[in-house]
Design a protein around this motif. Structure first.
Motif, mmCIF file in Angstrom:
data_model
loop_
_atom_site.group_PDB
_atom_site.id
_atom_site.type_symbol
_atom_site.label_atom_id
_atom_site.label_comp_id
_atom_site.label_asym_id
_atom_site.label_seq_id
_atom_site.Cartn_x
_atom_site.Cartn_y
_atom_site.Cartn_z
ATOM 1 N N MET A 139 0.852 -1.172 0.000
ATOM 2 C CA MET A 139 0.000 0.000 0.000
ATOM 3 C C MET A 139 0.900 1.239 0.000
ATOM 4 O O MET A 139 1.881 1.289 0.722
ATOM 5 C CB MET A 139 -0.877 -0.026 1.272
ATOM 6 C CG MET A 139 -1.910 1.073 1.334
ATOM 7 S SD MET A 139 -2.914 1.074 2.865
ATOM 8 C CE MET A 139 -3.900 -0.379 2.647
ATOM 9 N N PRO A 140 0.563 2.242 -0.797
ATOM 10 C CA PRO A 140 1.406 3.452 -0.815
ATOM 11 C C PRO A 140 1.247 4.271 0.462
ATOM 12 O O PRO A 140 0.258 4.167 1.173
ATOM 13 C CB PRO A 140 0.880 4.223 -2.028
ATOM 14 C CG PRO A 140 -0.413 3.628 -2.388
ATOM 15 C CD PRO A 140 -0.497 2.268 -1.773
ATOM 16 N N ARG A 141 2.243 5.068 0.721
ATOM 17 C CA ARG A 141 2.265 5.912 1.921
ATOM 18 C C ARG A 141 1.427 7.183 1.708
ATOM 19 O O ARG A 141 1.122 7.546 0.579
ATOM 20 C CB ARG A 141 3.696 6.320 2.245
ATOM 21 C CG ARG A 141 4.618 5.150 2.535
ATOM 22 C CD ARG A 141 6.065 5.624 2.687
ATOM 23 N NE ARG A 141 6.985 4.520 2.759
ATOM 24 C CZ ARG A 141 7.352 3.917 3.884
ATOM 25 N NH1 ARG A 141 6.878 4.326 5.039
ATOM 26 N NH2 ARG A 141 8.207 2.921 3.861
ATOM 27 N N ILE A 142 1.141 7.845 2.817
ATOM 28 C CA ILE A 142 0.558 9.188 2.805
ATOM 29 C C ILE A 142 1.609 10.104 3.408
ATOM 30 O O ILE A 142 2.242 9.758 4.407
ATOM 31 C CB ILE A 142 -0.746 9.252 3.626
ATOM 32 C CG1 ILE A 142 -1.788 8.286 3.061
ATOM 33 C CG2 ILE A 142 -1.293 10.677 3.650
ATOM 34 C CD1 ILE A 142 -3.028 8.148 3.927
ATOM 35 N N LEU A 143 1.814 11.251 2.798
ATOM 36 C CA LEU A 143 2.832 12.192 3.241
ATOM 37 C C LEU A 143 2.159 13.494 3.647
ATOM 38 O O LEU A 143 1.188 13.910 3.001
ATOM 39 C CB LEU A 143 3.826 12.430 2.103
ATOM 40 C CG LEU A 143 5.046 13.265 2.415
ATOM 41 C CD1 LEU A 143 6.298 12.530 1.928
ATOM 42 C CD2 LEU A 143 4.958 14.598 1.714
ATOM 43 N N ILE B 189 8.047 17.602 7.306
ATOM 44 C CA ILE B 189 7.466 16.525 6.505
ATOM 45 C C ILE B 189 7.321 15.288 7.375
ATOM 46 O O ILE B 189 8.228 14.912 8.121
ATOM 47 C CB ILE B 189 8.347 16.210 5.271
ATOM 48 C CG1 ILE B 189 8.456 17.466 4.387
ATOM 49 C CG2 ILE B 189 7.778 15.035 4.484
ATOM 50 C CD1 ILE B 189 9.348 17.320 3.191
ATOM 51 N N ALA B 190 6.145 14.664 7.260
ATOM 52 C CA ALA B 190 5.866 13.418 7.976
ATOM 53 C C ALA B 190 5.297 12.428 6.968
ATOM 54 O O ALA B 190 4.774 12.817 5.911
ATOM 55 C CB ALA B 190 4.864 13.652 9.106
ATOM 56 N N VAL B 191 5.392 11.154 7.315
ATOM 57 C CA VAL B 191 4.946 10.112 6.387
ATOM 58 C C VAL B 191 4.378 8.941 7.177
ATOM 59 O O VAL B 191 4.762 8.713 8.330
ATOM 60 C CB VAL B 191 6.132 9.674 5.480
ATOM 61 C CG1 VAL B 191 7.202 8.964 6.266
ATOM 62 C CG2 VAL B 191 5.666 8.871 4.297
ATOM 63 N N THR B 192 3.478 8.203 6.543
ATOM 64 C CA THR B 192 2.947 7.005 7.180
ATOM 65 C C THR B 192 3.839 5.818 6.880
ATOM 66 O O THR B 192 4.683 5.866 5.982
ATOM 67 C CB THR B 192 1.538 6.645 6.658
ATOM 68 O OG1 THR B 192 1.611 6.319 5.268
ATOM 69 C CG2 THR B 192 0.548 7.762 6.899
ATOM 70 N N LYS C 273 6.585 4.810 -2.772
ATOM 71 C CA LYS C 273 5.245 4.988 -3.327
ATOM 72 C C LYS C 273 4.428 5.838 -2.363
ATOM 73 O O LYS C 273 4.288 5.496 -1.186
ATOM 74 C CB LYS C 273 4.551 3.638 -3.525
ATOM 75 C CG LYS C 273 5.078 2.858 -4.690
ATOM 76 C CD LYS C 273 4.226 1.631 -4.915
ATOM 77 C CE LYS C 273 4.726 0.877 -6.135
ATOM 78 N NZ LYS C 273 3.891 -0.284 -6.414
ATOM 79 N N VAL C 274 3.890 6.933 -2.881
ATOM 80 C CA VAL C 274 3.049 7.838 -2.098
ATOM 81 C C VAL C 274 1.772 8.066 -2.903
ATOM 82 O O VAL C 274 1.832 8.418 -4.079
ATOM 83 C CB VAL C 274 3.769 9.184 -1.822
ATOM 84 C CG1 VAL C 274 2.848 10.155 -1.102
ATOM 85 C CG2 VAL C 274 5.042 8.956 -1.026
ATOM 86 N N SER C 275 0.622 7.855 -2.257
ATOM 87 C CA SER C 275 -0.643 8.009 -2.972
ATOM 88 C C SER C 275 -1.285 9.374 -2.735
ATOM 89 O O SER C 275 -2.005 9.877 -3.590
ATOM 90 C CB SER C 275 -1.635 6.926 -2.527
ATOM 91 O OG SER C 275 -1.930 7.076 -1.144
ATOM 92 N N ASP D 52 12.954 13.434 -5.361
ATOM 93 C CA ASP D 52 13.829 12.335 -4.960
ATOM 94 C C ASP D 52 13.063 11.316 -4.120
ATOM 95 O O ASP D 52 13.157 10.110 -4.349
ATOM 96 C CB ASP D 52 15.028 12.890 -4.184
ATOM 97 C CG ASP D 52 15.999 11.797 -3.785
ATOM 98 O OD1 ASP D 52 16.493 11.080 -4.679
ATOM 99 O OD2 ASP D 52 16.255 11.654 -2.571
ATOM 100 N N TYR D 53 12.298 11.780 -3.159
ATOM 101 C CA TYR D 53 11.553 10.875 -2.271
ATOM 102 C C TYR D 53 10.533 10.053 -3.054
ATOM 103 O O TYR D 53 10.433 8.836 -2.872
ATOM 104 C CB TYR D 53 10.868 11.667 -1.156
ATOM 105 C CG TYR D 53 10.249 10.762 -0.118
ATOM 106 C CD1 TYR D 53 11.042 10.203 0.888
ATOM 107 C CD2 TYR D 53 8.901 10.434 -0.149
ATOM 108 C CE1 TYR D 53 10.502 9.348 1.829
ATOM 109 C CE2 TYR D 53 8.351 9.584 0.793
ATOM 110 C CZ TYR D 53 9.155 9.039 1.772
ATOM 111 O OH TYR D 53 8.619 8.182 2.704
#
Length: 138
Positions: free
Chosen positions: A1-5, A16-19, A49-51, A43-44
């Motif tokens: 599953m892609p991350r949420i940023l 910046i924070a990420v799941t 993968k970020v949705s 770059d990130y």
């Protein structure tokens, strides 16, 4: 599953924070100079993968836009043109900096450590993201 940023964009610094990959836990990722956000994200996004990207929406106590709104709106426009495929959700960021500072106190950080404004921005982004995750699961 892609991350949420989540992005807590500011004039000088951006938190910046990420799941995690299961979108359960929000963690602070970094604080960077605001002028480097787009290159950092390019770059990130090439590595992870970020949705969805949450971007803080500054508001006054009465719900009207704050004085920093034009700066944030300009960033959102730039972000959307650089990453047109990325889903962007705007979230109310009222009180996140105060909550971040209180979190630092509650965590037992020294006065000198609490003066690290970059850490405040990173924690504020984490609070934005964790609040979104909590509301999403209800």
């Amino acid at each position: 599953m892609p991350r949420i940023l989540a992005i807590d964009y500011g004039n000088k610094r951006t938190g910046i924070a990420v799941t995690d990959e299961l979108q359960i836990i929000a963690s602070g990722l970094t604080t960077i100079p605001s002028e480097t956000v787009i290159s950092f994200l390019k770059d990130y996004f090439s590595k992870e993968k970020v949705s969805t990207v949450l971007i803080g929406e500054p508001k006054q106590m009465n719900g009207l836009p704050s004085e920093s709104t034009p700066v944030i709106e300009k960033f959102v426009a730039t972000f959307s043109s650089e990453f047109p495929e990325m889903k962007v959700i705007r979230v109310d960021e009222r009180f996140t900096s105060k909550m971040a500072f209180q979190t630092m106190i509650d965590s037992g950080l020294s006065k000198k450590q609490r003066q690290n404004k970059g850490l405040v921005d990173e924690i504020a982004a984490t609070i934005l993201l964790q609040d979104f995750l909590t509301r999403k699961m209800i």
